[in-house]
Write a protein that holds these residues in place. Sequence first.
Motif, PDB file in Angstrom:
ATOM      1  N   SER A  50      15.922  39.019  11.410  1.00  0.00           N
ATOM      2  CA  SER A  50      16.894  39.272  12.481  1.00  0.00           C
ATOM      3  C   SER A  50      17.821  40.425  12.135  1.00  0.00           C
ATOM      4  O   SER A  50      18.113  41.272  12.991  1.00  0.00           O
ATOM      5  CB  SER A  50      17.728  38.010  12.746  1.00  0.00           C
ATOM      6  OG  SER A  50      16.902  36.964  13.200  1.00  0.00           O
ATOM      7  N   ALA A  55      19.286  41.943  15.411  1.00  0.00           N
ATOM      8  CA  ALA A  55      19.540  40.791  16.279  1.00  0.00           C
ATOM      9  C   ALA A  55      20.662  39.990  15.628  1.00  0.00           C
ATOM     10  O   ALA A  55      20.436  38.961  14.989  1.00  0.00           O
ATOM     11  CB  ALA A  55      18.271  39.956  16.440  1.00  0.00           C
ATOM     12  N   SER A  58      21.374  36.067  16.031  1.00  0.00           N
ATOM     13  CA  SER A  58      20.387  35.276  15.310  1.00  0.00           C
ATOM     14  C   SER A  58      20.598  35.384  13.798  1.00  0.00           C
ATOM     15  O   SER A  58      20.488  34.388  13.075  1.00  0.00           O
ATOM     16  CB  SER A  58      18.971  35.737  15.674  1.00  0.00           C
ATOM     17  OG  SER A  58      18.012  34.976  14.989  1.00  0.00           O
TER      18      SER A  58
END
Length: 84
Positions: A50, A55, A58
């Motif tokens: 992640s 991301a 996450s």
Amino acid sequence: MDLLLAVAGWLGAALLLAGYALVSSSRLSGDGTAYQLINLAGSLGLMINSAYNAAWPSAGLNLVWAAIGVVALVKLARIGTVNQ
């Protein structure tokens, strides 16, 4: 490198799902060392993947998940030491 990080993410996801399935089917204890190690390894794999893919929600979630696993393992180690 991309492939390695993708594999880390997929393995992490598989480990978290396997741990959940094992506990849900009563094949593994949710408060045991094996489950905590599965969760820790899975969350680390997903966290690395992640973060690499930016991301961040996450990655943050899996950082917290890993921290919970570490705390649980430390507690289990202390209990094991006290009981010996």
